[in-house]
Design a protein around this motif. Structure first.
Motif: not given
Length: 145
Positions: A42-47, A92-108, A128-132
């Motif tokens: 529920m904290e952007v800083q942690k993400v 602070n906006m009463m929402r939460t995230v559950g995310l998978r992330f990827a980081i890709v570095r290259g020469e496009p 909302a921080p309520v399951k479902g």
């Protein structure tokens, strides 16, 4: 200038597909540096911290080179704007995230003076921080190093 590899597309695929589903893309992934991870909060800083930590631990960026951390930070923020529909706030906006992330570095780009770029993609849920009561979300950010 022509594009050589599509780091944004690869980041989105790595963030959202299973290892079996990624199999056809392994040749393209062999041309870049990448890693993946998970972040839920529920904290952007942690993400942001989860992505930075993964990038440093997996050698995607060098910890002591400021421009690399700076480029990653901007790619993260751009990607989070997509996830959060332009409003960088979770708890602070009463929402939460559950995310998978990827980081890709290259020469496009074919022209080597264009240098390296970094892409960050998030795929998961927000709500909302309520399951479902959450829904799918996606974000992509790309920045030059």
């Amino acid at each position: 200038m022509t594009q050589k590899i599509q780091i944004g597309k690869l980041a989105m695929l790595v963030a959202s597909l299973t290892p079996d589903e990624l199999e056809p893309f392994m040749p393209a992934l062999g041309e870049v540096s990448y890693c993946q991870g998970k972040a839920g909060s529920m904290e952007v800083q942690k993400v942001i911290a989860a992505v930075e930590t993964a990038a440093k631990r997996n050698g995607i960026i060098k910890e002591n080179v400021y421009r690399e951390t700076h480029a990653l930070y901007h790619a993260i923020l751009e990607s989070l704007e997509g996830v959060m529909r332009g409003q960088l706030g979770v708890g602070n906006m009463m929402r939460t995230v559950g995310l998978r992330f990827a980081i890709v570095r290259g020469e496009p780009y074919e022209h080597e003076k264009e240098g390296e770029w970094i892409a960050v993609a998030f795929y998961g849920t927000i709500g909302a921080p309520v399951k479902g009561l959450e829904h799918e979300t996606f974000g992509l950010g790309i920045n030059h190093i």
